[in-house]
Design an enzyme around this catalytic site. Structure first.
Site, PDB file in Angstrom:
ATOM      1  N   ASP A  81      63.818  34.513  22.419  1.00 56.60           N
ATOM      2  CA  ASP A  81      63.037  35.489  21.672  1.00 56.60           C
ATOM      3  C   ASP A  81      63.134  36.798  22.473  1.00 56.60           C
ATOM      4  O   ASP A  81      63.517  36.779  23.647  1.00 56.60           O
ATOM      5  CB  ASP A  81      61.586  34.990  21.584  1.00 56.60           C
ATOM      6  N   LEU A  82      62.837  37.923  21.857  1.00 56.57           N
ATOM      7  CA  LEU A  82      62.971  39.207  22.572  1.00 56.57           C
ATOM      8  C   LEU A  82      61.636  39.694  23.150  1.00 56.57           C
ATOM      9  O   LEU A  82      61.436  39.717  24.369  1.00 56.57           O
ATOM     10  CB  LEU A  82      63.543  40.266  21.623  1.00 56.57           C
ATOM     11  N   ASP A  83      60.723  40.066  22.218  1.00 60.19           N
ATOM     12  CA  ASP A  83      59.452  40.668  22.629  1.00 60.19           C
ATOM     13  C   ASP A  83      58.591  39.648  23.363  1.00 60.19           C
ATOM     14  O   ASP A  83      58.240  38.612  22.813  1.00 60.19           O
ATOM     15  CB  ASP A  83      58.690  41.183  21.397  1.00 60.19           C
ATOM     16  N   THR A 130      57.342  44.270  25.415  1.00 57.02           N
ATOM     17  CA  THR A 130      57.106  45.308  24.414  1.00 57.02           C
ATOM     18  C   THR A 130      55.760  45.132  23.709  1.00 57.02           C
ATOM     19  O   THR A 130      55.359  46.010  22.944  1.00 57.02           O
ATOM     20  CB  THR A 130      58.227  45.277  23.357  1.00 57.02           C
ATOM     21  N   LYS A 136      51.599  38.498  17.804  1.00 57.11           N
ATOM     22  CA  LYS A 136      52.838  38.169  18.522  1.00 57.11           C
ATOM     23  C   LYS A 136      53.745  37.299  17.659  1.00 57.11           C
ATOM     24  O   LYS A 136      53.296  36.287  17.119  1.00 57.11           O
ATOM     25  CB  LYS A 136      52.530  37.464  19.846  1.00 57.11           C
ATOM     26  N   GLY A 137      54.998  37.693  17.545  1.00 58.23           N
ATOM     27  CA  GLY A 137      55.961  36.922  16.763  1.00 58.23           C
ATOM     28  C   GLY A 137      55.854  37.157  15.264  1.00 58.23           C
ATOM     29  O   GLY A 137      56.661  36.672  14.494  1.00 58.23           O
ATOM     30  N   VAL A 138      54.837  37.921  14.845  1.00 60.22           N
ATOM     31  CA  VAL A 138      54.587  38.161  13.417  1.00 60.22           C
ATOM     32  C   VAL A 138      55.339  39.431  12.980  1.00 60.22           C
ATOM     33  O   VAL A 138      55.338  40.430  13.694  1.00 60.22           O
ATOM     34  CB  VAL A 138      53.065  38.312  13.178  1.00 60.22           C
ATOM     35  N   ARG A 194      56.578  42.918  11.002  1.00 62.60           N
ATOM     36  CA  ARG A 194      55.871  44.197  10.825  1.00 62.60           C
ATOM     37  C   ARG A 194      55.003  44.189   9.562  1.00 62.60           C
ATOM     38  O   ARG A 194      53.830  44.552   9.598  1.00 62.60           O
ATOM     39  CB  ARG A 194      56.894  45.338  10.751  1.00 62.60           C
ATOM     40  N   SER A 244      64.923  36.833  17.085  1.00 64.30           N
ATOM     41  CA  SER A 244      63.731  37.699  17.127  1.00 64.30           C
ATOM     42  C   SER A 244      63.299  38.123  15.733  1.00 64.30           C
ATOM     43  O   SER A 244      64.128  38.279  14.837  1.00 64.30           O
ATOM     44  CB  SER A 244      64.073  38.955  17.939  1.00 64.30           C
ATOM     45  N   ALA A 245      61.990  38.353  15.567  1.00 62.88           N
ATOM     46  CA  ALA A 245      61.465  38.846  14.297  1.00 62.88           C
ATOM     47  C   ALA A 245      61.626  40.367  14.178  1.00 62.88           C
ATOM     48  O   ALA A 245      61.434  40.947  13.112  1.00 62.88           O
ATOM     49  CB  ALA A 245      59.982  38.488  14.189  1.00 62.88           C
ATOM     50  N   SER A 246      61.981  40.999  15.281  1.00 65.24           N
ATOM     51  CA  SER A 246      61.996  42.465  15.299  1.00 65.24           C
ATOM     52  C   SER A 246      63.218  43.055  14.602  1.00 65.24           C
ATOM     53  O   SER A 246      64.339  42.579  14.773  1.00 65.24           O
ATOM     54  CB  SER A 246      61.968  42.963  16.742  1.00 65.24           C
ATOM     55  N   LYS A 247      62.974  44.133  13.862  1.00 62.35           N
ATOM     56  CA  LYS A 247      64.081  44.872  13.245  1.00 62.35           C
ATOM     57  C   LYS A 247      64.655  45.885  14.226  1.00 62.35           C
ATOM     58  O   LYS A 247      65.632  46.559  13.937  1.00 62.35           O
ATOM     59  CB  LYS A 247      63.595  45.578  11.975  1.00 62.35           C
ATOM     60  N   ASN A 248      64.022  45.999  15.390  1.00 58.58           N
ATOM     61  CA  ASN A 248      64.490  46.943  16.414  1.00 58.58           C
ATOM     62  C   ASN A 248      65.240  46.238  17.549  1.00 58.58           C
ATOM     63  O   ASN A 248      65.547  46.865  18.567  1.00 58.58           O
ATOM     64  CB  ASN A 248      63.291  47.692  17.008  1.00 58.58           C
ATOM     65  N   LYS A 267      59.012  33.303  11.392  1.00 55.58           N
ATOM     66  CA  LYS A 267      58.447  32.228  12.211  1.00 55.58           C
ATOM     67  C   LYS A 267      57.014  32.007  11.739  1.00 55.58           C
ATOM     68  O   LYS A 267      56.352  32.989  11.439  1.00 55.58           O
ATOM     69  CB  LYS A 267      58.441  32.631  13.694  1.00 55.58           C
ATOM     70  N   GLU A 286      60.327  31.048  24.080  1.00 55.06           N
ATOM     71  CA  GLU A 286      59.405  31.754  23.170  1.00 55.06           C
ATOM     72  C   GLU A 286      58.049  32.028  23.813  1.00 55.06           C
ATOM     73  O   GLU A 286      57.557  31.197  24.567  1.00 55.06           O
ATOM     74  CB  GLU A 286      59.138  30.854  21.958  1.00 55.06           C
ATOM     75  N   ASP A 287      57.440  33.165  23.485  1.00 55.50           N
ATOM     76  CA  ASP A 287      56.098  33.458  24.006  1.00 55.50           C
ATOM     77  C   ASP A 287      55.023  33.358  22.922  1.00 55.50           C
ATOM     78  O   ASP A 287      53.846  33.508  23.220  1.00 55.50           O
ATOM     79  CB  ASP A 287      56.045  34.867  24.614  1.00 55.50           C
TER      80      ASP A 287
HETATM   81  C1  BG6 Z   1      58.089  40.407  17.147  1.00 55.26           C
HETATM   82  C2  BG6 Z   1      56.871  40.919  17.872  1.00 55.26           C
HETATM   83  O1  BG6 Z   1      59.077  40.033  18.065  1.00 55.26           O
HETATM   84  O2  BG6 Z   1      58.619  41.421  16.281  1.00 55.26           O
HETATM   85  C3  BG6 Z   1      55.838  41.439  16.880  1.00 55.26           C
HETATM   86  O3  BG6 Z   1      56.311  39.872  18.645  1.00 55.26           O
HETATM   87  C4  BG6 Z   1      56.480  42.479  15.971  1.00 55.26           C
HETATM   88  O4  BG6 Z   1      54.753  41.983  17.579  1.00 55.26           O
HETATM   89  C5  BG6 Z   1      57.712  41.896  15.287  1.00 55.26           C
HETATM   90  O5  BG6 Z   1      55.563  42.945  14.992  1.00 55.26           O
HETATM   91  C6  BG6 Z   1      58.424  42.902  14.397  1.00 55.26           C
HETATM   92  O6  BG6 Z   1      58.932  43.924  15.199  1.00 55.26           O
HETATM   93  P1  BG6 Z   1      59.521  45.299  14.642  1.00 55.26           P
HETATM   94  O7  BG6 Z   1      60.181  45.891  15.865  1.00 55.26           O
HETATM   95  O8  BG6 Z   1      60.494  44.956  13.578  1.00 55.26           O
HETATM   96  O9  BG6 Z   1      58.378  46.100  14.150  1.00 55.26           O
HETATM   97 MG    MG Z   2      57.818  37.187  21.275  1.00 53.79          MG
END
Ligand code: BG6
Ligand code: MG
Length: 218
Positions: free
Chosen positions: A7-9, A15, A43-45, A47, A112-116, A143, A167-168
């Site tokens: 996982d990333l964040d 972050t 966390k993990g949720v 945006r 990762s769930a993040s788009k960044n 997730k 995973e955190d």
């Molecule tokens: C997860 C984070 O990895 O990514 C969440 O734990 C975050 O806190 C989610 O909301 C979505 O991230 P982003 O960068 O797409 O806003």
């Molecule tokens: Mg995480």
């Protein structure tokens, strides 16, 4: 050979503090209180789901257009923190573990769930370690659904049972378990009690333990 999915964040970089500041400012701006405990639940949720939860906690209803505006505002604020990130923000011993796994010719993926995620990995100069990157732009089911990790396994050409997930977040551990992968929690054992193993951080994880993950039968 096994597949190691990170996982990333909260696992590779801290972050969560930036997500917290950006969500807090946004919530306060629209008259909603936002605590660190609530941030823990994000966390993990994704945006979208995070904003839905905040609005729910604040018992606030807004139009779809306002929702989109707020999402963009939050992300722009978050990105302003990411802008200045560098290698010094990689969490302790993450680079050591990545180097070790790659010296042992293991497959490595990001889930990762993040788009960044792609941008952040680049900022901290870790992209070269990853055989596959699956992020919030590629998954439809967040997730605890196992989609993100199953997708990562597929991209590494690995069977799920030969994959290990770091995973955190509780939702992430549940996703790894649902994918029938080995789940390794990074954080508080009382929160991550559903994981197969838990470590406070990577400094607590011995190379012996990693060897066992690489070669469970030995
Ligand atoms: C997860 C984070 O990895 O990514 C969440 O734990 C975050 O806190 C989610 O909301 C979505 O991230 P982003 O960068 O797409 O806003
Ligand atoms: Mg995480």
């Amino acid at each position: 050979m096994n597949g190691f999915i990170f996982d990333l964040d909260g696992v590779i970089v801290d972050t969560a503090k930036y997500h917290y500041q950006a969500w807090k400012q946004l919530a306060n701006n629209i008259g909603i209180e936002f605590s660190l405990e609530q941030n823990e639940q994000l966390k993990g949720v994704s945006r979208v789901e995070s904003l839905k939860k905040i609005l729910h906690w604040g018992q606030k209803t807004i139009s779809d257009d306002e929702f989109t505006v707020l999402m963009t505002e939050k992300n722009n604020h978050y990105l302003s923190f990411i802008e200045t990130m560098g290698e010094d923000e990689i969490l302790p011993d993450v680079s050591k573990v990545l180097n070790y796994l790659s010296s042992k010719n293991q497959k490595i993926a990001l889930g990762s769930a993040s788009k960044n995620a792609v941008g952040i990995l680049d900022k901290v100069n870790l992209t070269r370690f990853f055989d596959a990157i699956v992020d919030g732009n590629q998954v439809t089911h967040a997730k605890p659904d196992p989609e993100v990790f199953l997708n990562a396994a597929e991209q590494m050409h690995m069977q799920p049972e030969d994959c290990i997930v770091f995973e955190d977040a509780v939702a992430g551990i549940q996703a790894a378990n649902a994918a029938k992968m080995v789940s390794v929690g990074i954080g508080d054992a009382s929160i991550l009690h559903e994981a197969d193993y838990v470590f406070k951080d990577f400094t607590e994880m011995s190379l012996d333990f990693i060897d066992k993950l690489i070669n469970p039968k030995k």
